[in-house]
Design an enzyme around this catalytic site. Sequence first.
Site, mmCIF file in Angstrom:
data_model
loop_
_atom_site.group_PDB
_atom_site.id
_atom_site.type_symbol
_atom_site.label_atom_id
_atom_site.label_comp_id
_atom_site.label_asym_id
_atom_site.label_seq_id
_atom_site.Cartn_x
_atom_site.Cartn_y
_atom_site.Cartn_z
ATOM 1 N N ARG A 99 91.439 69.982 3.461
ATOM 2 C CA ARG A 99 91.795 69.202 4.647
ATOM 3 C C ARG A 99 90.762 69.326 5.763
ATOM 4 O O ARG A 99 90.436 68.340 6.436
ATOM 5 C CB ARG A 99 93.179 69.618 5.149
ATOM 6 C CG ARG A 99 93.648 68.938 6.418
ATOM 7 C CD ARG A 99 93.418 67.439 6.438
ATOM 8 N NE ARG A 99 93.956 66.750 5.280
ATOM 9 C CZ ARG A 99 93.634 65.521 4.930
ATOM 10 N NH1 ARG A 99 92.733 64.845 5.634
ATOM 11 N NH2 ARG A 99 94.175 64.960 3.877
ATOM 12 N N LYS A 134 81.963 61.166 25.878
ATOM 13 C CA LYS A 134 83.380 60.897 25.581
ATOM 14 C C LYS A 134 83.650 61.256 24.121
ATOM 15 O O LYS A 134 83.834 60.400 23.253
ATOM 16 C CB LYS A 134 83.709 59.434 25.865
ATOM 17 C CG LYS A 134 83.543 59.065 27.338
ATOM 18 C CD LYS A 134 83.733 57.579 27.574
ATOM 19 C CE LYS A 134 83.495 57.233 29.043
ATOM 20 N NZ LYS A 134 83.600 55.774 29.302
ATOM 21 N N LYS A 166 75.191 60.326 38.949
ATOM 22 C CA LYS A 166 76.109 59.196 38.961
ATOM 23 C C LYS A 166 76.554 58.890 40.391
ATOM 24 O O LYS A 166 76.125 59.554 41.341
ATOM 25 C CB LYS A 166 77.293 59.490 38.042
ATOM 26 C CG LYS A 166 76.861 59.863 36.617
ATOM 27 C CD LYS A 166 77.983 59.776 35.624
ATOM 28 C CE LYS A 166 78.202 58.338 35.202
ATOM 29 N NZ LYS A 166 79.168 58.241 34.076
ATOM 30 N N GLU A 199 72.325 56.476 38.112
ATOM 31 C CA GLU A 199 73.187 55.308 37.977
ATOM 32 C C GLU A 199 73.085 54.458 39.246
ATOM 33 O O GLU A 199 73.174 54.984 40.359
ATOM 34 C CB GLU A 199 74.623 55.783 37.766
ATOM 35 C CG GLU A 199 75.655 54.682 37.624
ATOM 36 C CD GLU A 199 77.049 55.256 37.476
ATOM 37 O OE1 GLU A 199 77.470 55.519 36.337
ATOM 38 O OE2 GLU A 199 77.721 55.456 38.506
ATOM 39 N N ASP A 220 74.980 50.169 35.946
ATOM 40 C CA ASP A 220 76.404 50.387 35.713
ATOM 41 C C ASP A 220 77.225 49.136 36.010
ATOM 42 O O ASP A 220 77.232 48.634 37.138
ATOM 43 C CB ASP A 220 76.892 51.548 36.585
ATOM 44 C CG ASP A 220 78.350 51.880 36.340
ATOM 45 O OD1 ASP A 220 78.736 51.996 35.162
ATOM 46 O OD2 ASP A 220 79.101 52.017 37.324
#
Length: 282
Positions: A99, A134, A166, A199, A220
């Site tokens: 598994r 992510k 950012k 960004e 962005d």
Amino acid sequence: MKSREELIDDLLTLAFAEDVGDGDHTTLSTIPADEMGCQQLIVKEEGILAGVDIARMVFKKFDPELKMTVFIEDGSHVKPGDIAFKVEGKVRSLLQTERIMLNIMQRMSGIATTTAKYQERLKGLKAKVLDTRKTTPGMRLLEKEAVKIGGGANHRIGLFDMILIKDNHVDFAGGIKQAVKAAKDYLKETGRDLKIEIEVRNTKEIEQALEAGADRIMLDNFTPEATAEAVKLIGDRTEIESSGGITIDTLRAYGEAGVDFISVGALTHSVKGLDMSFKSVI
């Protein structure tokens, strides 16, 4: 900082701890300790195979005496019915590693397959599809390896191998000029050689980023049309990346706008695993 092998070993240690615990009591109660057998990995869905190298590590960590024979390597296009590899050894070991190996390979193969589909949309263009942060906690290294196997490129592995300024950083630092200067000063003081990406949200910020000397500009949430205009403004003065809500349907338009990179969170955060099974050979 830990090496790739050390990080993967840590992941596998946790995986065995959560799955096997103090023992696979079903297997221990039904299978004699000296029973030997063979199982093979059968592909049940078309896609790109990924995780064979990690499967080797799974089997070796649990039982070094397991013998793995590989027929299809990572990065290969596979179809239903293909046999990727077989593993021979103690049946107890085969059943207890099944598994964990499948979870890893199905996930990695799903990511590689999705990445290949995205990169195919950019065929003939210079743009490369990038992953993001992510990712599944603890699985990032494997998921980013799967992106590369699928033909994409890695952005940054984590917060440590690139500076990405950012909007929140810019706002807290007092502006783009201040943020980039602070980053350059920090790199000089600490003796680090990291690229600086920033960004931007509009044309004014693009001009500020260019003046500040960023290595890469991230556009962005620009439209494809606005992206094309931004590319003309920037020219070849710095690398250009598109980001923000880009889907497989809009990907080509951003690539045609002339950017170098297109980051897509969906490569890792919402991928369906590639179907496969690990069956006994009688």
